[in-house]
Each structure stands twice: as structure tokens, then as C-alpha cells.
Scaffold this motif. Structure first.
Motif, PDB file in Angstrom:
ATOM      1  N   GLY A  69       0.830  -1.193   0.000  1.00 20.75           N
ATOM      2  CA  GLY A  69       0.000   0.000   0.000  1.00 20.75           C
ATOM      3  C   GLY A  69       0.866   1.245   0.000  1.00 20.75           C
ATOM      4  O   GLY A  69       2.095   1.173   0.108  1.00 20.75           O
ATOM      5  N   PRO A  74      -5.012   6.563   1.949  1.00 18.68           N
ATOM      6  CA  PRO A  74      -6.064   5.540   2.003  1.00 18.68           C
ATOM      7  C   PRO A  74      -6.947   5.490   0.762  1.00 18.68           C
ATOM      8  O   PRO A  74      -7.382   4.403   0.357  1.00 18.68           O
ATOM      9  CB  PRO A  74      -6.869   5.927   3.249  1.00 18.68           C
ATOM     10  N   GLU A  75      -7.234   6.639   0.148  1.00 17.50           N
ATOM     11  CA  GLU A  75      -8.092   6.628  -1.037  1.00 17.50           C
ATOM     12  C   GLU A  75      -7.416   5.898  -2.192  1.00 17.50           C
ATOM     13  O   GLU A  75      -8.051   5.097  -2.893  1.00 17.50           O
ATOM     14  CB  GLU A  75      -8.451   8.062  -1.440  1.00 17.50           C
ATOM     15  N   GLU A  76      -6.128   6.163  -2.390  1.00 12.51           N
ATOM     16  CA  GLU A  76      -5.404   5.480  -3.461  1.00 12.51           C
ATOM     17  C   GLU A  76      -5.279   3.992  -3.168  1.00 12.51           C
ATOM     18  O   GLU A  76      -5.334   3.160  -4.078  1.00 12.51           O
ATOM     19  CB  GLU A  76      -4.023   6.108  -3.654  1.00 12.51           C
ATOM     20  N   ASN A  77      -5.118   3.647  -1.894  1.00 14.64           N
ATOM     21  CA  ASN A  77      -5.043   2.231  -1.536  1.00 14.64           C
ATOM     22  C   ASN A  77      -6.340   1.512  -1.876  1.00 14.64           C
ATOM     23  O   ASN A  77      -6.328   0.398  -2.405  1.00 14.64           O
ATOM     24  CB  ASN A  77      -4.727   2.074  -0.046  1.00 14.64           C
ATOM     25  N   SER A  78      -7.472   2.145  -1.585  1.00 14.89           N
ATOM     26  CA  SER A  78      -8.758   1.503  -1.863  1.00 14.89           C
ATOM     27  C   SER A  78      -9.013   1.378  -3.355  1.00 14.89           C
ATOM     28  O   SER A  78      -9.697   0.460  -3.805  1.00 14.89           O
ATOM     29  CB  SER A  78      -9.895   2.288  -1.199  1.00 14.89           C
ATOM     30  N   GLU A  79      -8.444   2.296  -4.148  1.00 10.05           N
ATOM     31  CA  GLU A  79      -8.632   2.264  -5.595  1.00 10.05           C
ATOM     32  C   GLU A  79      -7.698   1.276  -6.285  1.00 10.05           C
ATOM     33  O   GLU A  79      -8.038   0.725  -7.334  1.00 10.05           O
ATOM     34  CB  GLU A  79      -8.386   3.659  -6.189  1.00 10.05           C
ATOM     35  N   ASN A  80      -6.523   1.047  -5.695  1.00  8.41           N
ATOM     36  CA  ASN A  80      -5.480   0.308  -6.399  1.00  8.41           C
ATOM     37  C   ASN A  80      -5.128  -1.052  -5.809  1.00  8.41           C
ATOM     38  O   ASN A  80      -4.320  -1.780  -6.401  1.00  8.41           O
ATOM     39  CB  ASN A  80      -4.203   1.162  -6.460  1.00  8.41           C
ATOM     40  N   VAL A  82      -6.728  -4.706  -3.977  1.00  8.41           N
ATOM     41  CA  VAL A  82      -7.802  -5.592  -3.525  1.00  8.41           C
ATOM     42  C   VAL A  82      -7.118  -6.775  -2.848  1.00  8.41           C
ATOM     43  O   VAL A  82      -6.532  -7.638  -3.518  1.00  8.41           O
ATOM     44  CB  VAL A  82      -8.682  -6.076  -4.691  1.00  8.41           C
TER      45      VAL A  82
END
Length: 221
Positions: A69, A74-80, A82
Motif C-alpha cells: 500500500g 487511504p483513497e489510493e489504496n482503496s482504488e489500487n 484488492v
């Protein structure tokens, strides 16, 4: 490889793959090879389901040497991410032997008339025209098609070609929905520090100046 892989390759085209290519399978040289022993690769659709063989989707990768990560993003982690999978943003497909073929970046994909269009396909065709030096294809809004395939072209020194000729050159070499709706010939294409054409700048220009496109509504008097 990707920047996020940190210490290793994700795919590799081995010596034996090059030998097969020289022995009569040249298409292998267009691939990125197969997954490294330390990595897994998967092609997924927009719902995250595994795509069938030879079907274009987004490349997901997983490896022990991958980052887990981005720090404090956090936003980029949730987008990139799974789970342990990294969503690379690259579009491509796997053949029945597991060779990876990349088609384009997801962010550059054009949806025109309900069809997915990958600029690199049209760029590869136009690059074969003897008058073309550089080409950048991208999508812009269109009142009928949702997005239209357009592009900017620079020509070889002392070469001559019309935009109509270049568009006609694409006909029959790509799908009807992939043939550019409009091309413009320019002296130079904008490039960044690494020498890559800055496609996003070209698209942004026409998003801000749609009146320069041929289907723009006439200005009210």
C-alpha cells in the motif's frame, strides 16, 4: 515490472521464448512474457472477475516483493489494491499459454458508441504510414458517440499527407469504431522530461476548448 514491485520483475520473456519466436512464432515478441516464478498475474473485468483467455481486461498482479500500500494515502489504496492484488491500470490479455499482451493504459481507453477503443492500436497503424513521425490518439466528448477517437500527428521532415489520407489509411486495418473521427497535423507533440508524449495535456486542451473540434455547436450570435 512496475514501480510497486520494488525488487523484482513481474513477467519475463525467457531465452526459450525468443528461440520460439525466431523459429516461427514471432507474435511472442509482442508479449511481455509469462509471470515470474515469484509473481502471479490475472486479467480482470470491471467487476473484478477473471477474464477468459484472449479477452482484454485490467492487469492485476501479486508478489511477495510488492508493496502492500501507499503510506498515508487511504483513497489510493482503496482504488489500487484488492487484498494482496495490485490493480496496475494496464489493460491487456493472456493467451492460452499464459503470455501477457498489453494493449494500453486503462485511463486512456476510449468508449465510443459502446465499444472500448485502445489508442495504442490506432497509433500502431498510423505509425506504419511513411509520412508519420509521431502520433497521439485520445478520446474527446462527442454528442452522438459519447466519446470520439481523435488524434494529433506530426509528419516526417519533407513528408506530405492530408488528414483525410491518414484516416483512410486506418480504414480496414482497425474496426470501424476505431477509425479516427478527426485528426490534426501539428509541428510537434508535447513531451515530458522523459520524452514521452503527454497525451493527458492534449486531451485536456480539447476538453477546455471544445469549440476547436469540427462537431462543436456554432457560437450563438
Amino acid at each position: 515490472a512496475t514501480t510497486e514491485s520494488v525488487t523484482g520483475w513481474i513477467t519475463i520473456l525467457r531465452t526459450e521464448d525468443h528461440q520460439r519466436a525466431l523459429a516461427g512464432e514471432p507474435q511472442l515478441l509482442k508479449s511481455c512474457g509469462r509471470a515470474n516464478v515469484q509473481a502471479e498475474i490475472s486479467i480482470r473485468d470491471q467487476q473484478g472477475e477473471v477474464c477468459p483467455v484472449d479477452t482484454v481486461g485490467e492487469l492485476w498482479v501479486k508478489a511477495e516483493h510488492m508493496i502492500r500500500g501507499y503510506l498515508n494515502r487511504p483513497e489510493e489504496n482503496s482504488e489500487n489494491f484488492v487484498g494482496d492484488w495490485l490493480l496496475t491500470g494496464d489493460m491487456g490479455y493472456l493467451d492460452d499459454e499464459g503470455y501477457l499482451y498489453l494493449t494500453d493504459r486503462k485511463k486512456f481507453m476510449i468508449i465510443s458508441g459502446g465499444y472500448n477503443v485502445y489508442p495504442v492500436v490506432i497509433e500502431a497503424v498510423l505509425t506504419d504510414h511513411p509520412a508519420v513521425r509521431e502520433i497521439s490518439v485520445f478520446g474527446v466528448p462527442h454528442p452522438d458517440w459519447g466519446e470520439a477517437v481523435v488524434g494529433l500527428v506530426s509528419l516526417q521532415p519533407d513528408a506530405a499527407a492530408s488528414t483525410a489520407e491518414l484516416i483512410d489509411f486506418c480504414t480496414g486495418k482497425v474496426g470501424k469504431w476505431e477509425v479516427p473521427k478527426w485528426l490534426k497535423i501539428v509541428d510537434e507533440l508535447p513531451k515530458g522530461a522523459t520524452g514521452k508524449i503527454e497525451k493527458h495535456r492534449l486531451r485536456e486542451h480539447y476538453l477546455q476548448h471544445p469549440e476547436e473540434l469540427p462537431w462543436a455547436a456554432p457560437a450563438a450570435e
